[in-house]
Design an enzyme around this catalytic site. Structure first.
Site, PDB file in Angstrom:
ATOM      1  N   PRO A 176       0.813  -1.223   0.000  1.00  0.00           N
ATOM      2  CA  PRO A 176       0.000   0.000   0.000  1.00  0.00           C
ATOM      3  C   PRO A 176       0.847   1.274   0.000  1.00  0.00           C
ATOM      4  O   PRO A 176       0.582   2.202  -0.766  1.00  0.00           O
ATOM      5  CB  PRO A 176      -0.807  -0.137   1.297  1.00  0.00           C
ATOM      6  CG  PRO A 176      -0.904  -1.612   1.519  1.00  0.00           C
ATOM      7  CD  PRO A 176       0.416  -2.158   1.071  1.00  0.00           C
ATOM      8  N   TYR A 177       1.866   1.296   0.851  1.00  0.00           N
ATOM      9  CA  TYR A 177       2.733   2.477   0.925  1.00  0.00           C
ATOM     10  C   TYR A 177       3.496   2.680  -0.382  1.00  0.00           C
ATOM     11  O   TYR A 177       3.536   3.787  -0.926  1.00  0.00           O
ATOM     12  CB  TYR A 177       3.716   2.312   2.087  1.00  0.00           C
ATOM     13  CG  TYR A 177       4.662   3.478   2.264  1.00  0.00           C
ATOM     14  CD1 TYR A 177       4.201   4.699   2.742  1.00  0.00           C
ATOM     15  CD2 TYR A 177       6.021   3.352   1.969  1.00  0.00           C
ATOM     16  CE1 TYR A 177       5.067   5.772   2.919  1.00  0.00           C
ATOM     17  CE2 TYR A 177       6.895   4.409   2.145  1.00  0.00           C
ATOM     18  CZ  TYR A 177       6.418   5.616   2.614  1.00  0.00           C
ATOM     19  OH  TYR A 177       7.273   6.676   2.775  1.00  0.00           O
ATOM     20  N   SER A 178       4.086   1.605  -0.892  1.00  0.00           N
ATOM     21  CA  SER A 178       4.860   1.705  -2.123  1.00  0.00           C
ATOM     22  C   SER A 178       3.983   2.101  -3.304  1.00  0.00           C
ATOM     23  O   SER A 178       4.390   2.889  -4.157  1.00  0.00           O
ATOM     24  CB  SER A 178       5.563   0.372  -2.413  1.00  0.00           C
ATOM     25  OG  SER A 178       6.551   0.535  -3.403  1.00  0.00           O
ATOM     26  N   SER A 180       1.373   3.993  -3.174  1.00  0.00           N
ATOM     27  CA  SER A 180       1.073   5.420  -3.047  1.00  0.00           C
ATOM     28  C   SER A 180       2.262   6.269  -3.484  1.00  0.00           C
ATOM     29  O   SER A 180       2.099   7.332  -4.094  1.00  0.00           O
ATOM     30  CB  SER A 180       0.677   5.760  -1.606  1.00  0.00           C
ATOM     31  OG  SER A 180       1.790   5.744  -0.722  1.00  0.00           O
ATOM     32  N   LYS A 181       3.478   5.808  -3.191  1.00  0.00           N
ATOM     33  CA  LYS A 181       4.660   6.576  -3.556  1.00  0.00           C
ATOM     34  C   LYS A 181       5.009   6.432  -5.041  1.00  0.00           C
ATOM     35  O   LYS A 181       5.572   7.351  -5.643  1.00  0.00           O
ATOM     36  CB  LYS A 181       5.848   6.164  -2.679  1.00  0.00           C
ATOM     37  CG  LYS A 181       5.656   6.522  -1.204  1.00  0.00           C
ATOM     38  CD  LYS A 181       5.349   8.018  -1.012  1.00  0.00           C
ATOM     39  CE  LYS A 181       5.238   8.417   0.427  1.00  0.00           C
ATOM     40  NZ  LYS A 181       4.913   9.863   0.609  1.00  0.00           N
TER      41      LYS A 181
END
Length: 327
Positions: A176-178, A180-181
């Site tokens: 999820p974090y990756s 978004s980035k």
């Protein structure tokens, strides 16, 4: 005698008026000459380091935060004003725009720094957590940039967004974090192309592991899942994340290098498109190698594949120009 007193009164009045006008003119000039920058997520960590660095270098900083105590603390700093700004709430963003406009300084720079981290297996992460991740990290910069774009264009200024080395590569359980980035990287390149006609430079900052609160908050959310009895097929692997992303960040470097990159992006006559800022060689190599691996995969076994020699020639040609396409 009365006539003399009257004349003196008028003279003093006019001198006072002139002095007042002069002071007002100087104040207006100082507002115009001091460039203003808005930093979102400025209450701690990377955002606070950026805000303090810019303020120390002479910028006036609008420091976005959500909590009243943080806003008040930021406002006590020189060249800084804390403002209420939750990037997921449009009313907050609209109010921030009004605050900046009413101050009379205009806005030269915007740093979209507010962010959160959700790291869970993609087949297990809840839709609610995924929406939370994207609402802050993807829609947040979109909302804030859209709202402040007219002020930035008016000043032919700068826009920068905080990404991550996980925005240029990815691994298990950071999905999820990756994701978004990676969206932040696309946001940057697209916005750069669209803002070029207005002489607005757009950049992205890609930090590695520095001391900040984002991982602490992530670990807290993960613990809530454990406390709620949520099991995982990847429990051993998730436990190992503590090694790479510990909640206690005190042993990590302070984000001074990230702040320096933000200052360069806002002040340099030749700002870069991308600022990879890694605390150690290993993290920089991981990001660069991951990018090269994707290049090899992209080039593999199709009718338009390049030979090794052709790829090297292509790389040399790209390296002959700067990151903005200039020789």
């Amino acid at each position: 005698m009365k006539k003399l007193v009257y004349v003196l009164f008028l003279t003093i009045t006019f001198i006072g008026a002139d002095a007042h006008d002069h002071d007002a003119s100087e104040y207006a000039s100082s507002l115009k000459n001091q460039k203003a920058v808005l930093v979102t997520g400025a209450s701690s960590g990377l955002g606070l380091a950026m805000a303090e660095k810019l303020a120390a270098e002479g910028f006036f900083v609008y420091a976005g935060a959500r909590k009243k105590k943080d806003i008040e603390a930021l406002s006590q700093k020189k060249n800084m004003q804390g403002i209420r700004l939750d990037v997921t709430i449009q009313a907050d963003i609209d109010a921030a725009v009004a605050t900046v406009k009413n101050a009379g300084r205009g806005l030269y720079g915007l740093i979209n720094n507010a962010g959160v981290a959700v790291m869970e297996p993609l087949i297990e992460v809840s839709e609610e957590s995924m929406q939370f991740q994207m609402d802050v990290n993807v829609f947040g910069p979109y909302r804030v940039t859209k709202a402040f774009a007219p002020l930035i264009i008016e000043n032919q200024g700068r826009i920068s967004t905080t990404s991550s080395i996980l925005g240029v590569t990815a691994g298990g359980f950071t999905g999820p974090y990756s994701m978004s980035k990676h969206a932040t990287e696309a946001f940057t390149d697209t916005l750069a192309a669209e803002m070029k006609k207005f002489n607005v430079h757009v950049s992205v900052i890609e930090p590695g592991n520095y001391n900040s609160n984002v991982i602490k908050a992530m670990r807290s959310r993960m613990q809530k899942n454990i406390d709620a009895g949520k099991s995982s097929r990847y429990q051993d692997e998730m436990n190992s994340l503590e090694k790479y992303f510990p909640a206690d960040r005190s042993e990590f470097k302070a984000p001074d290098e990230v702040a320096a990159a933000a200052w360069h992006a806002m002040s340099s006559e030749q700002p870069k498109r991308r600022y990879l800022v890694a605390p150690v060689q290993k993290e920089a190599d991981w990001a660069i190698r991951g990018t090269l691996e994707r290049l090899v995969q992209l080039n593999q076994d199709h009718q338009f594949s390049h030979s090794q020699e052709a790829l090297i020639k292509l790389l040399k040609g790209i390296m002959a120009v700067d990151g903005n396409g200039n020789p």
